[in-house]
Design a protein around this motif. Structure first.
Motif, PDB file in Angstrom:
ATOM      1  N   GLU A  10       0.349  -0.997   0.056  1.00 19.90           N
ATOM      2  CA  GLU A  10       0.296  -0.553  -0.404  1.00 19.90           C
ATOM      3  C   GLU A  10       0.895   1.385   0.430  1.00 19.90           C
ATOM      4  O   GLU A  10       0.245   2.500  -0.585  1.00 19.90           O
ATOM      5  CB  GLU A  10      -0.993  -0.108   1.362  1.00 19.90           C
ATOM      6  CG  GLU A  10      -2.040   1.181   1.274  1.00 19.90           C
ATOM      7  CD  GLU A  10      -2.689   1.275  -0.308  1.00 19.90           C
ATOM      8  OE1 GLU A  10      -3.450   1.929   0.270  1.00 19.90           O
ATOM      9  OE2 GLU A  10      -3.011   0.048  -0.724  1.00 19.90           O
ATOM     10  N   SER A  11       1.976   1.463   0.521  1.00 18.22           N
ATOM     11  CA  SER A  11       2.682   2.628   1.039  1.00 18.22           C
ATOM     12  C   SER A  11       3.717   2.640  -0.559  1.00 18.22           C
ATOM     13  O   SER A  11       3.466   3.613  -1.371  1.00 18.22           O
ATOM     14  CB  SER A  11       4.001   2.021   1.850  1.00 18.22           C
ATOM     15  OG  SER A  11       4.146   2.069   2.682  1.00 18.22           O
ATOM     16  N   GLU A  45       0.713   6.517   8.588  1.00 20.40           N
ATOM     17  CA  GLU A  45      -0.498   6.720   8.502  1.00 20.40           C
ATOM     18  C   GLU A  45      -0.141   7.257  10.263  1.00 20.40           C
ATOM     19  O   GLU A  45      -1.345   8.402  10.100  1.00 20.40           O
ATOM     20  CB  GLU A  45      -0.397   5.394   9.050  1.00 20.40           C
ATOM     21  CG  GLU A  45      -2.369   5.698   9.139  1.00 20.40           C
ATOM     22  CD  GLU A  45      -3.235   5.836   7.866  1.00 20.40           C
ATOM     23  OE1 GLU A  45      -3.853   6.611   8.302  1.00 20.40           O
ATOM     24  OE2 GLU A  45      -3.183   5.060   7.362  1.00 20.40           O
ATOM     25  N   ARG A  46       0.076   7.004  10.796  1.00 24.74           N
ATOM     26  CA  ARG A  46       0.430   7.980  12.119  1.00 24.74           C
ATOM     27  C   ARG A  46       2.003   7.630  13.033  1.00 24.74           C
ATOM     28  O   ARG A  46       1.844   6.681  12.749  1.00 24.74           O
ATOM     29  CB  ARG A  46      -0.791   7.396  12.652  1.00 24.74           C
ATOM     30  CG  ARG A  46      -1.027   5.806  13.436  1.00 24.74           C
ATOM     31  CD  ARG A  46      -2.376   5.561  14.288  1.00 24.74           C
ATOM     32  NE  ARG A  46      -2.208   3.801  14.718  1.00 24.74           N
ATOM     33  CZ  ARG A  46      -1.009   3.736  16.254  1.00 24.74           C
ATOM     34  NH1 ARG A  46      -1.002   4.582  16.940  1.00 24.74           N
ATOM     35  NH2 ARG A  46      -1.113   2.281  16.432  1.00 24.74           N
ATOM     36  N   TRP A  53       3.285   3.688  12.003  1.00 19.54           N
ATOM     37  CA  TRP A  53       2.753   2.598  11.715  1.00 19.54           C
ATOM     38  C   TRP A  53       2.698   3.632  10.346  1.00 19.54           C
ATOM     39  O   TRP A  53       2.213   4.488  10.020  1.00 19.54           O
ATOM     40  CB  TRP A  53       1.830   2.296  12.298  1.00 19.54           C
ATOM     41  CG  TRP A  53       1.726   1.553  14.390  1.00 19.54           C
ATOM     42  CD1 TRP A  53       1.627   0.331  13.974  1.00 19.54           C
ATOM     43  CD2 TRP A  53       2.219   2.389  15.016  1.00 19.54           C
ATOM     44  NE1 TRP A  53       2.000   0.601  15.580  1.00 19.54           N
ATOM     45  CE2 TRP A  53       2.195   1.748  15.995  1.00 19.54           C
ATOM     46  CE3 TRP A  53       2.328   3.934  15.774  1.00 19.54           C
ATOM     47  CZ2 TRP A  53       2.979   1.229  17.037  1.00 19.54           C
ATOM     48  CZ3 TRP A  53       3.119   4.219  16.727  1.00 19.54           C
ATOM     49  CH2 TRP A  53       2.959   3.040  17.498  1.00 19.54           C
ATOM     50  N   ASP A  54       2.886   2.729   9.227  1.00 19.63           N
ATOM     51  CA  ASP A  54       2.673   2.729   7.680  1.00 19.63           C
ATOM     52  C   ASP A  54       1.281   2.360   7.448  1.00 19.63           C
ATOM     53  O   ASP A  54       0.488   1.583   8.311  1.00 19.63           O
ATOM     54  CB  ASP A  54       3.966   2.535   7.054  1.00 19.63           C
ATOM     55  CG  ASP A  54       4.032   1.204   6.766  1.00 19.63           C
ATOM     56  OD1 ASP A  54       2.922  -0.062   7.140  1.00 19.63           O
ATOM     57  OD2 ASP A  54       4.466   0.645   5.786  1.00 19.63           O
ATOM     58  N   VAL A  55       0.959   2.707   6.006  1.00 14.33           N
ATOM     59  CA  VAL A  55      -0.574   2.837   5.949  1.00 14.33           C
ATOM     60  C   VAL A  55      -0.340   1.013   4.976  1.00 14.33           C
ATOM     61  O   VAL A  55      -2.271   0.506   5.140  1.00 14.33           O
ATOM     62  CB  VAL A  55      -0.608   3.209   4.262  1.00 14.33           C
ATOM     63  CG1 VAL A  55      -0.701   4.654   4.881  1.00 14.33           C
ATOM     64  CG2 VAL A  55       0.262   2.387   3.807  1.00 14.33           C
TER      65      VAL A  55
END
Length: 446
Positions: A10-11, A45-46, A53-55
């Motif tokens: 997704e990244s 993501e956050r 944390w990545d997507v």
């Protein structure tokens, strides 16, 4: 147990979309996907503390921390709460807010060598305003720039880098360069351009270089002798070396200083500070031609000013720099021990000031290598460590450091095999990373 073989699907999808929408695929060149191994550039993501944390749901211990802008940790509650409270009461007005008075008082309480301060949003705003002030104050055009990596996105600096396209060549004619820790090289600049140098801009120190005894004092004396202003860039050193700046650590006072990054723990804020007689050239109490100095719509927005005030309180009530230095020393010693145990001393190394560590990667001949750097990044990313450096924050815990040392330990066998083979071929899963400031792009789409 460290997870390996993470998915970045997704990244990677979002990164390709970014390249369709945003030139370079990122809003900061240092954040670009070309700085990471192929299809291993996480889209975040956050974040919380020292973790992100990545997507794709991958969790990482992060280093670099927002390009050194985050010293207290992601989502640090006192800063977030102060900014949210300010936002609820309105962010931007047609007249100054009370926060502008309070934030200026807080800043000048920290930086006692300055008489006045003006806030902005980007570090380049502050450094370019400093150069404009120096030129106006002295009536001279030329600037002496120390050979540090980066000072501004504006023409006076970028014109002298590899990415000088679009900048008239006569801009660089007004710039002369000198070497850090070499006062004679600066003296030679003054001698070559008598009565032409308006100011000297430099970092008092870097992660990799502390000033030699007497060097900064010699720079100060040369500026005084030749009637030039001394400008310290405190973007990185401010709130990492000391909340009072590197100028307080080394005891040398500049005429102007430029601040940003960790001032807001990630909120966008920068500052230009300096002596009253110089700063007032951009004010109302001057008999000289006025300088158009940092007139920005969003410079005084309340959220970032409130965030800055909360950062000041955090430094007053705790010891973030002490925590960063302790974490950095523990990480440096742990990484270098793992490397030594593997017989790779000199090939991989954590080094620099503990609060601002970097890592070096060298090839089989002991030369700095982008290809081997990429291999190292690939292996630690696979093991949950994200960072182009080992720059810590006060939020990095012992567990974070231990996990990072474990990740390096897991990465080293592949690195060693590549050293023994004399090539990364067969070990690196894509193209090497390249310097962010370079003249040509990669020959294919990232």
């Amino acid at each position: 147990m460290i997870e390996k073989n993470r998915s970045f699907a997704e990244s990677t999808r979002l990164q390709h979309r970014l390249h369709e929408l945003v030139p370079g695929g990122a809003h900061t060149y240092a954040r670009g996907s070309d700085q990471y191994p192929d299809e291993m550039a996480p889209v975040i993501e956050r974040g919380s503390g020292a973790r992100v944390w990545d997507v794709d749901g991958n969790e990482f211990v992060e280093y670099g921390m927002g390009l050194r802008a985050v010293t207290l940790g992601h989502g640090y509650s006192p800063v977030v709460e102060a900014a949210c409270a300010a936002i609820r009461d309105g962010m931007s007005f047609s007249r100054p807010s009370r926060l502008e008075v309070e934030a200026a008082e807080d800043f000048l309480g920290l930086v006692s060598t300055a008489d006045m301060v003006k806030f902005a949003k980007n570090g380049s705003d502050a450094t370019t305003a400093a150069i404009r002030l120096a030129r106006a104050a002295t009536g001279r055009d030329m600037v002496a720039i120390c050979n540090h990596p980066f000072f501004s996105v504006d023409d006076w600096f970028i014109g002298g880098t590899e990415m000088s396209a679009g900048i008239p060549s006569d801009i660089t004619d007004k710039v002369a360069r000198f070497s850090y820790n070499d006062a004679q090289s600066l003296a030679a600049v003054f001698d070559a351009h008598p009565g032409e140098i308006c100011g000297v801009i430099m970092e008092a120190a870097t992660a990799m270089a502390e000033p030699n005894p007497g060097f900064l004092e010699e720079v100060r004396a040369l500026c005084d002798r030749h009637g030039a202003l001394l400008v310290f860039d405190e973007m990185i050193t401010g709130f990492r070396w000391s909340e009072h700046g590197a100028q307080s650590v080394y005891g040398v006072t500049p005429d102007l200083s430029c601040w940003g990054k960790a001032m807001g723990n990630g909120f966008p804020i920068s500052a230009l500070a300096g002596k009253r007689e110089v700063m007032e050239l951009g004010g109302l109490n001057t008999d000289r031609d006025r300088v158009f100095l940092l007139s920005t719509t969003h410079g005084p927005e309340t959220a970032s000013l409130a965030a800055f005030r909360a950062v000041v309180r955090a430094y007053a009530n705790g010891d973030p720099i002490g925590r960063m230095e302790a974490a950095g020393r523990r990480l440096r010693d742990g990484v270098n021990e793992v490397v030594a145990d593997a017989g790779l001393t000199g090939f991989v190394e954590a080094l620099g000031r503990p609060s601002c560590l970097v890592f070096a990667t060298r090839d089989a001949d002991g030369q700095p290598s982008q290809a081997y750097r990429t291999l190292f990044l690939q292996e630690i990313l696979d093991r949950g460590v994200l960072g182009q450096s080992f720059v810590v924050s006060a939020a990095h815990t012992d567990d974070d450091i231990d996990m990072t040392i474990e990740a390096v330990s897991g990465a080293i066998p592949t690195y060693r095999r590549a050293i023994e083979a004399g090539t990364v071929d067969g070990f690196l899963r894509g193209r090497p990373v390249a310097p962010a400031l370079r003249r040509k792009a990669f020959p294919r789409r990232l």
